[in-house]
Design a protein around this motif. Sequence first.
Motif, PDB file in Angstrom:
ATOM      1  N   ASP A  19       0.796  -1.239   0.112  1.00  0.00           N
ATOM      2  CA  ASP A  19      -0.008  -0.114   0.068  1.00  0.00           C
ATOM      3  C   ASP A  19       0.936   0.983  -0.031  1.00  0.00           C
ATOM      4  O   ASP A  19       2.007   1.279  -0.277  1.00  0.00           O
ATOM      5  N   ALA A  20       0.290   2.591   0.265  1.00  0.00           N
ATOM      6  CA  ALA A  20       1.193   3.564   0.408  1.00  0.00           C
ATOM      7  C   ALA A  20       2.132   3.736   1.347  1.00  0.00           C
ATOM      8  O   ALA A  20       3.494   4.386   1.093  1.00  0.00           O
ATOM      9  N   SER A  21       2.181   2.911   2.412  1.00  0.00           N
ATOM     10  CA  SER A  21       3.355   2.727   3.377  1.00  0.00           C
ATOM     11  C   SER A  21       4.176   1.840   2.949  1.00  0.00           C
ATOM     12  O   SER A  21       5.404   1.910   3.408  1.00  0.00           O
ATOM     13  N   GLY A  22       3.931   0.934   1.969  1.00  0.00           N
ATOM     14  CA  GLY A  22       5.078  -0.139   1.899  1.00  0.00           C
ATOM     15  C   GLY A  22       4.410  -1.488   1.650  1.00  0.00           C
ATOM     16  O   GLY A  22       3.387  -1.650   1.554  1.00  0.00           O
ATOM     17  N   ALA A  23       5.349  -2.492   1.843  1.00  0.00           N
ATOM     18  CA  ALA A  23       5.096  -4.046   1.725  1.00  0.00           C
ATOM     19  C   ALA A  23       3.996  -4.193   2.738  1.00  0.00           C
ATOM     20  O   ALA A  23       4.266  -3.773   3.849  1.00  0.00           O
ATOM     21  N   THR A  24       2.757  -4.993   2.244  1.00  0.00           N
ATOM     22  CA  THR A  24       1.893  -5.438   3.428  1.00  0.00           C
ATOM     23  C   THR A  24       2.000  -7.068   3.269  1.00  0.00           C
ATOM     24  O   THR A  24       1.364  -7.670   4.468  1.00  0.00           O
ATOM     25  N   ALA A  25       2.279  -7.873   2.339  1.00  0.00           N
ATOM     26  CA  ALA A  25       2.024  -9.271   2.171  1.00  0.00           C
ATOM     27  C   ALA A  25       2.761  -9.738   1.044  1.00  0.00           C
ATOM     28  O   ALA A  25       3.027  -9.002   0.022  1.00  0.00           O
ATOM     29  N   VAL A  26       3.128 -10.907   1.032  1.00  0.00           N
ATOM     30  CA  VAL A  26       3.659 -11.627  -0.249  1.00  0.00           C
ATOM     31  C   VAL A  26       2.671 -12.947  -0.491  1.00  0.00           C
ATOM     32  O   VAL A  26       2.196 -13.573   0.375  1.00  0.00           O
ATOM     33  N   ARG A  27       2.296 -12.952  -2.123  1.00  0.00           N
ATOM     34  CA  ARG A  27       1.474 -13.960  -2.527  1.00  0.00           C
ATOM     35  C   ARG A  27       2.488 -14.870  -3.107  1.00  0.00           C
ATOM     36  O   ARG A  27       3.163 -14.568  -3.819  1.00  0.00           O
ATOM     37  N   TRP A  28       2.053 -16.020  -2.670  1.00  0.00           N
ATOM     38  CA  TRP A  28       3.132 -17.204  -3.289  1.00  0.00           C
ATOM     39  C   TRP A  28       2.579 -18.386  -3.324  1.00  0.00           C
ATOM     40  O   TRP A  28       1.200 -18.648  -2.717  1.00  0.00           O
ATOM     41  N   ARG A  29       2.820 -19.424  -4.086  1.00  0.00           N
ATOM     42  CA  ARG A  29       2.482 -20.811  -4.017  1.00  0.00           C
ATOM     43  C   ARG A  29       3.320 -21.996  -3.501  1.00  0.00           C
ATOM     44  O   ARG A  29       4.404 -21.817  -4.031  1.00  0.00           O
ATOM     45  N   ASP A  30       2.869 -22.810  -2.929  1.00  0.00           N
ATOM     46  CA  ASP A  30       3.811 -23.954  -2.387  1.00  0.00           C
ATOM     47  C   ASP A  30       4.132 -24.877  -3.450  1.00  0.00           C
ATOM     48  O   ASP A  30       3.669 -24.866  -4.435  1.00  0.00           O
ATOM     49  N   ALA A  31       5.055 -25.859  -3.223  1.00  0.00           N
ATOM     50  CA  ALA A  31       5.418 -26.884  -4.180  1.00  0.00           C
ATOM     51  C   ALA A  31       4.247 -27.716  -4.580  1.00  0.00           C
ATOM     52  O   ALA A  31       4.327 -28.440  -5.647  1.00  0.00           O
ATOM     53  N   ARG A  32       3.144 -27.525  -3.773  1.00  0.00           N
ATOM     54  CA  ARG A  32       1.923 -28.526  -4.268  1.00  0.00           C
ATOM     55  C   ARG A  32       0.973 -27.478  -5.192  1.00  0.00           C
ATOM     56  O   ARG A  32      -0.147 -28.163  -5.746  1.00  0.00           O
ATOM     57  N   GLY A  33       1.495 -26.354  -5.318  1.00  0.00           N
ATOM     58  CA  GLY A  33       0.350 -25.245  -5.954  1.00  0.00           C
ATOM     59  C   GLY A  33      -0.301 -24.676  -5.313  1.00  0.00           C
ATOM     60  O   GLY A  33      -1.316 -23.807  -5.982  1.00  0.00           O
ATOM     61  N   ARG A  34      -0.552 -24.869  -4.078  1.00  0.00           N
ATOM     62  CA  ARG A  34      -1.466 -24.322  -3.125  1.00  0.00           C
ATOM     63  C   ARG A  34      -1.162 -22.629  -2.874  1.00  0.00           C
ATOM     64  O   ARG A  34      -0.127 -22.411  -2.726  1.00  0.00           O
ATOM     65  N   GLU A  35      -2.061 -21.942  -2.850  1.00  0.00           N
ATOM     66  CA  GLU A  35      -1.857 -20.385  -2.951  1.00  0.00           C
ATOM     67  C   GLU A  35      -1.840 -19.758  -1.318  1.00  0.00           C
ATOM     68  O   GLU A  35      -2.626 -20.519  -0.656  1.00  0.00           O
ATOM     69  N   HIS A  36      -0.789 -18.916  -1.204  1.00  0.00           N
ATOM     70  CA  HIS A  36      -0.733 -18.507   0.145  1.00  0.00           C
ATOM     71  C   HIS A  36      -0.532 -17.000   0.247  1.00  0.00           C
ATOM     72  O   HIS A  36       0.001 -16.477  -0.726  1.00  0.00           O
ATOM     73  N   LEU A  37      -1.031 -16.117   1.116  1.00  0.00           N
ATOM     74  CA  LEU A  37      -0.819 -14.948   1.448  1.00  0.00           C
ATOM     75  C   LEU A  37      -0.499 -14.569   2.694  1.00  0.00           C
ATOM     76  O   LEU A  37      -1.167 -14.798   3.527  1.00  0.00           O
ATOM     77  N   THR A  38       0.821 -14.217   2.930  1.00  0.00           N
ATOM     78  CA  THR A  38       1.575 -14.210   4.096  1.00  0.00           C
ATOM     79  C   THR A  38       1.752 -12.475   4.236  1.00  0.00           C
ATOM     80  O   THR A  38       2.578 -12.019   3.866  1.00  0.00           O
ATOM     81  N   PRO A  39       0.937 -11.893   5.395  1.00  0.00           N
ATOM     82  CA  PRO A  39       1.205 -10.776   5.951  1.00  0.00           C
ATOM     83  C   PRO A  39       2.525 -10.410   6.350  1.00  0.00           C
ATOM     84  O   PRO A  39       3.085 -11.253   7.028  1.00  0.00           O
ATOM     85  N   CYS A  40       3.315  -9.138   6.035  1.00  0.00           N
ATOM     86  CA  CYS A  40       4.452  -8.719   6.546  1.00  0.00           C
ATOM     87  C   CYS A  40       4.661  -7.319   6.325  1.00  0.00           C
ATOM     88  O   CYS A  40       3.737  -6.737   5.593  1.00  0.00           O
ATOM     89  N   ASP A  41       5.519  -6.846   6.837  1.00  0.00           N
ATOM     90  CA  ASP A  41       5.941  -5.327   6.449  1.00  0.00           C
ATOM     91  C   ASP A  41       7.245  -5.025   6.035  1.00  0.00           C
ATOM     92  O   ASP A  41       7.922  -3.894   5.962  1.00  0.00           O
ATOM     93  N   MET A  42       7.987  -6.222   5.602  1.00  0.00           N
ATOM     94  CA  MET A  42       9.357  -6.187   5.427  1.00  0.00           C
ATOM     95  C   MET A  42       9.626  -7.415   4.640  1.00  0.00           C
ATOM     96  O   MET A  42       9.193  -8.570   5.008  1.00  0.00           O
TER      97      MET A  42
END
Length: 455
Positions: free
Chosen positions: A233-256
Motif C-alpha cells: 500500500d502507500a506505506s510499503g509492503a503488506t504481504a507476499v502472495r506465493w504458491r507452495d510446492a503443491r501449487g496451493r496459494e498463500h498470502l503471508t502478511p508482512c511489513d518487510m
Amino acid sequence: MSEISSPRIVIVGAGPAGIRAAATLAEAGLHPMVIDEGNRAGGQIYRRPPAGFVRTPEQLYGSEAAKARALHALFDRLAEAGRLTYCARSSVIAVHEGRLHVLGEGGVQGIGYDRLILATGASDRVAPVPGWQNAGVYSLGAAQIALKAQGVALGRRIVLMGSGPLLTLVGAQLVKAGADVAAVLDTSPWRQQMRGFRGLAARPIVGLRGLALRARLGRRYHAGVRLERIEADASGATAVRWRDARGREHLTPCDMVGMGWHLRAETHLAELTGCAFIYDERWRQWLPRTDEMGRAGDGVYLAGDGVRLLGADGAEIAGRLAAAACLTDLGRPAPSVSADLHKLARLERFARGLACAFPWPAAMVRALPDVAIVCRCENVTAGAVREGADFGGGEANRVKSVSRAGMGRCQGRYCQLAAAEVVAAELGCTPDAVGRFRGQAPVRPVPVGAFLREG
C-alpha cells in the motif's frame, strides 16, 4: 584533484581476501595500502559493529566467530605496527592509466599504483518479483548489515525469499535475534537441492551447519515455492502472495521483505582495469578471467568473491594466492601455494554443488509479466526491456540505451542479470549471447562537491 604518494601495491577491499593479501605482502617486507569503504576492516561477512556494541562475536558470527576474531586481530596488529596504510571510509570510483580515483572524507584523490589487488567481494543477486519496487523490500545483505552493524531488524513481521545459503543464514540469524520471521521462501525444490549433494559433500561440516540453521527455521521454511507478487500500500509492503510446492496459494502478511539468490560478483573496477570476462553458465553471470593465482594482466590481481564465488574461506585463500603471485612477479620470494591450491579445488567443488542445489530462477525471470519492474532505479518494466530487445537487436548495451535499464544509481548491479534473461527469452537465445552492460566511471554515485574539495 590532488595527488598523494602511493606505495608499490594497493589493495582494494578489507574483507577476508584483502586482509590475507595484505598480511602476506607485509610478511614479505612490503608496505601495501588498503582502501576500504567500511569503518573497520572485516568486509561484509565479518562486518564489525560500532564501538560499545554489546553483542559478542559469537552472537554476531556464530560458528565463524573464531575466524572473525583472528582476521580482525591480524589486520589491527599490522595497521597499529605501521606495516600497512589503511584508508577507511574510502571508495574507489574510477581506474585510469595506473591510477585510482578515490572518494574519501576530504574529496577525491588520485593514487598511483604499480600493482593492484582487487578484493571487491560480491553483493546480493536479486531477481525481480512483481511489487519488489515498493518500500519495505530489501536485499538479504541489507537485512544482515542492519542486524550486525546496528542490532536491529528492518521490520516487525518479516518474509524472506530467494535461494542459497544466505537465505537460510539470514533467516536463522533474525530468528535467533528475536525477530518475527513469518516465512522463508526458497524457490529451489527439494529435488533440485539434492542434486547438488555430491558437491556439497566436499565440505561436510559446513553442510551440516547449514542443515542445523535450516532446522532452526522449522516450519517457516518452504522449498520449491513460486513467487507471485509482493502486495503493498502507500506505506510499503503488506504481504507476499506465493504458491507452495503443491501449487496451493498463500498470502503471508508482512511489513518487510528480504530477497536474494546467492551472490553477484562485484566486477566494475575489474572491467575498468581492462580485465577480460567469460560467461559462467553455472552461475549465470559474467566473471573476470584469471589464472589460478588470480592474475588478470597488466599488474592487476583479483581475489575473493569478485572473481570466484567461494565464500569467506575461499576468499582468504584467494587473497594469499594473489599476494603470492604479486611477489613472484616482482621477483621476490613468495610462500608456497600448493596447499592453498589444493584447498581451493575442494572449495570449488563445494561451490559447484551450491550452484546446482540453489540455481538462479531463470524461468521465473523470463516469465515476468510486462508490467513488472525490472530496473528499480529507472522504473523500467519487463515490457520496456522486451521492446528494447526488438528495437535494439538484442545486444545488452543497445537494449540499455533504448530502455534505460541499468542507467540508474546501481549501474545494473541489481537488474543486469534479469534484463539479460528477459532479452534472451524474447529473442530465443542464451544470456551470454546478449552480453553485459559496459562498466563506466564513476562506479558509485559521487557528489559533485567531492571533486571541488581538496583531498
